[in-house]
Design a protein around this motif. Structure first.
Motif, mmCIF file in Angstrom:
data_model
loop_
_atom_site.group_PDB
_atom_site.id
_atom_site.type_symbol
_atom_site.label_atom_id
_atom_site.label_comp_id
_atom_site.label_asym_id
_atom_site.label_seq_id
_atom_site.Cartn_x
_atom_site.Cartn_y
_atom_site.Cartn_z
ATOM 1 N N GLU A 1 4.139 0.741 2.657
ATOM 2 C CA GLU A 1 2.917 -0.627 3.986
ATOM 3 C C GLU A 1 3.402 -2.125 3.271
ATOM 4 O O GLU A 1 3.015 -1.596 1.793
ATOM 5 C CB GLU A 1 2.063 -0.752 4.412
ATOM 6 C CG GLU A 1 0.953 -1.168 5.044
ATOM 7 C CD GLU A 1 0.003 -1.590 5.855
ATOM 8 O OE1 GLU A 1 -0.402 -2.090 6.395
ATOM 9 O OE2 GLU A 1 -0.290 0.040 5.582
ATOM 10 N N THR A 2 3.287 -2.909 3.396
ATOM 11 C CA THR A 2 4.453 -4.264 3.192
ATOM 12 C C THR A 2 3.661 -5.512 4.135
ATOM 13 O O THR A 2 3.583 -5.036 5.287
ATOM 14 C CB THR A 2 5.573 -4.326 2.635
ATOM 15 O OG1 THR A 2 6.067 -4.467 4.161
ATOM 16 C CG2 THR A 2 6.394 -3.494 1.507
ATOM 17 N N GLN B 1 5.128 7.117 1.892
ATOM 18 C CA GLN B 1 5.247 5.880 2.620
ATOM 19 C C GLN B 1 4.763 4.780 2.162
ATOM 20 O O GLN B 1 3.857 4.494 0.969
ATOM 21 C CB GLN B 1 3.990 6.604 3.754
ATOM 22 C CG GLN B 1 4.052 5.213 4.848
ATOM 23 C CD GLN B 1 2.555 5.998 5.808
ATOM 24 O OE1 GLN B 1 2.300 6.810 5.481
ATOM 25 N NE2 GLN B 1 2.736 4.580 7.099
ATOM 26 N N HIS C 1 -3.382 5.341 1.792
ATOM 27 C CA HIS C 1 -2.862 4.808 0.614
ATOM 28 C C HIS C 1 -3.367 5.386 -0.834
ATOM 29 O O HIS C 1 -4.899 4.373 -0.623
ATOM 30 C CB HIS C 1 -2.605 3.484 1.080
ATOM 31 C CG HIS C 1 -1.797 3.298 1.875
ATOM 32 N ND1 HIS C 1 -2.552 2.743 3.413
ATOM 33 C CD2 HIS C 1 -0.760 4.075 3.014
ATOM 34 C CE1 HIS C 1 -1.426 2.506 4.350
ATOM 35 N NE2 HIS C 1 -0.272 3.188 3.885
ATOM 36 N N TRP D 1 0.782 -0.599 -0.084
ATOM 37 C CA TRP D 1 0.148 0.208 0.300
ATOM 38 C C TRP D 1 1.172 1.000 -0.171
ATOM 39 O O TRP D 1 1.849 1.313 1.200
ATOM 40 C CB TRP D 1 -0.887 0.060 1.147
ATOM 41 C CG TRP D 1 -2.124 -1.253 1.143
ATOM 42 C CD1 TRP D 1 -4.062 -0.921 1.053
ATOM 43 C CD2 TRP D 1 -1.699 -2.551 2.148
ATOM 44 N NE1 TRP D 1 -3.741 -2.376 0.693
ATOM 45 C CE2 TRP D 1 -2.825 -2.768 1.494
ATOM 46 C CE3 TRP D 1 -0.991 -3.009 2.687
ATOM 47 C CZ2 TRP D 1 -3.645 -4.691 2.778
ATOM 48 C CZ3 TRP D 1 -1.550 -4.192 2.810
ATOM 49 C CH2 TRP D 1 -2.076 -4.767 2.658
#
Length: 321
Positions: free
Chosen positions: A301-302, A299, A269, A238
C-alpha cells in the motif's frame, strides 16, 4: 522554506554533521580545507532558510520506550489543524500529511510499555478514524544514503563521533529528559544555553552530554529536505511480507538508495518503509520492478507524503517527558 540550492561544500558539511551533529565547525573546516567562518556561514544560511535542522535524540533501544505508528483519517478541512496539534505534543516523534489531505500518520513514543493515546485522538472533532500499530523493531542501522555520500573515507576519518564501542551504563533522570527536549529542537545548542533552560550549571551540562554520548544514549540527525538532493517523490509504503522472508526483504530494501527508513510493525502490514525517488516515474519503476519482484512481498500500500508537520529521525526519536 526559502529557495536554496546545495553545492558540493554544503553536501560535505551536511554529511559531516550527520556523522557527528556537534562536531566543531573548526574540525569540519580543517577536513574540507576551508575557513571556520565559511562553514559557520554555510550552516547559518541553510538554517535561516529553514532547509536544515540538527536534532539530538536518545537512542531508541536504550531509552526503552514503546513506539506506536498511528494512522488518522481526518476531515480535509481539519487536516492542517490536526497535524499542527499533534506536532506540538512532546510524545510525537514525527507527523506527516499524506496525499489528498484526508490522512495523517504520526509516531508516538510513550514511556515503558504504555499505550498510544487513542481515546484522546478519537475524541477530536476533526478525526474520523484512528488505527495504531506497534513499531516492533527498526530494521536499518544507517541513515538515508542519499545525504551521506559526499565525504571521502579520508575525510570521514577526520569527523568521527565519540567512541561508543564499550559504553558504560547510564540511568536516565528527569533532568536528562528535560535536556533531551531542548536538544531535540536544536542538537547544536550551546552548553551555556542548555544550562539556562534546564537549570543546571554549564559544566554539569557539558559533563552530562559527554556521559550520554559515551554511553551511546545520544544520537544526532540532520533534517534536510530530500528535494535539495534531487529526490522529490517521498512515499510511505506499508508492505505485507511472508514472515519467514521478512528479514531477507528488509535487508534487501535497506541496501537501496531509495530507502530512508524501515521498521517492523504489528497489524495487517508487517513492514513500514519510507522511500525517496527522484520523480513519479522513478517511483513507479521502483515499486513495479524492484519491490514487486522481491520474493515474499504479498501486498504493498502506497501513500505519497505531501508535508511534514514534524520530522525527527524515525530510528532515534525524542522521548516524551
Amino acid at each position: 522554506m526559502e529557495s536554496v540550492m546545495l553545492d558540493t561544500l554544503d553536501q560535505c558539511m551536511l554529511h559531516a554533521l550527520q556523522i557527528d551533529g556537534r562536531v566543531p565547525f573548526s574540525r569540519i573546516a580543517a577536513v574540507l580545507d576551508v575557513s571556520d567562518r565559511t562553514v559557520a556561514r554555510r550552516f547559518g544560511r541553510l538554517r535561516a532558510a529553514g532547509a536544515l535542522r540538527v536534532s539530538a535524540v536518545p537512542h531508541s533501544h536504550v531509552a526503552a520506550d514503546t513506539q506506536w505508528l498511528v494512522r488518522l483519517r481526518v476531515h480535509p478541512r481539519a487536516a492542517t489543524g490536526v497535524a499542527r496539534t499533534l506536532a506540538a505534543r512532546h510524545d510525537t516523534a514525527w507527523v506527516t500529511e499524506l496525499s489528498g489531505g484526508t490522512e495523517i500518520v504520526c509516531l508516538f513514543r510513550v514511556p515503558g510499555n504504555g499505550a498510544a493515546p487513542l481515546a484522546m485522538l478519537s475524541a477530536h472533532p476533526g478525526i474520523v478514524e484512528v488505527t495504531a500499530q506497534r513499531l516492533l523493531r527498526h530494521l536499518m542501522d544507517h541513515r538515508w544514503r542519499g545525504r551521506m555520500s559526499a565525504l571521502t573515507e579520508q575525510q570521514l576519518a577526520g569527523i568521527h563521533p565519540p567512541d561508543t564501542a564499550t559504553p558504560d551504563p547510564v540511568r536516565l533522570t528527569d533532568l536528562d529528559r528535560r535536556l533531551f527536549r531542548m536538544l531535540s529542537a536544536d542538537g547544536r545548542a550551546a552548553c551555556a544555553d542548555l544550562a539556562r533552560q534546564v537549570d543546571w550549571s554549564e559544566s554539569a551540562v557539558r559533563r552530562r552530554l559527554t556521559e550520554l554520548r559515551g554511553a551511546g544514549m545520544l544520537l544526532f540527525d540532520v533534517e534536510v529536505e530530500p528535494a535539495l538532493f534531487g529526490f522529490s517523490a517521498q512515499c510511505l509504503l506499508w508492505l505485507s511480507v511472508t514472515p519467514s522472508r521478512l528479514n531477507t526483504v528488509a535487508a534487501s530494501l535497506a541496501a537501496d538508495t531509495e530507502t530512508a527508513y524501515l521498521g517492523a510493525t504489528t497489524g495487517r502490514h508487517n513492514l513500514l518503509a519510507v522511500t525517496l525517488s527522484r520523480d513519479a516515474g522513478t517511483l513507479y519503476s521502483y515499486l513495479s520492478e524492484r519491490i514487486g519482484a522481491l520474493p515474499g512481498v504479498e501486498q504493498v500500500e502506497t501513500a505519497p507524503i505531501t508535508a511534514y508537520a514534524k520530522r525527527f529521525a524515525p530510528a532515534q526519536m525524542s522521548r516524551a517527558s
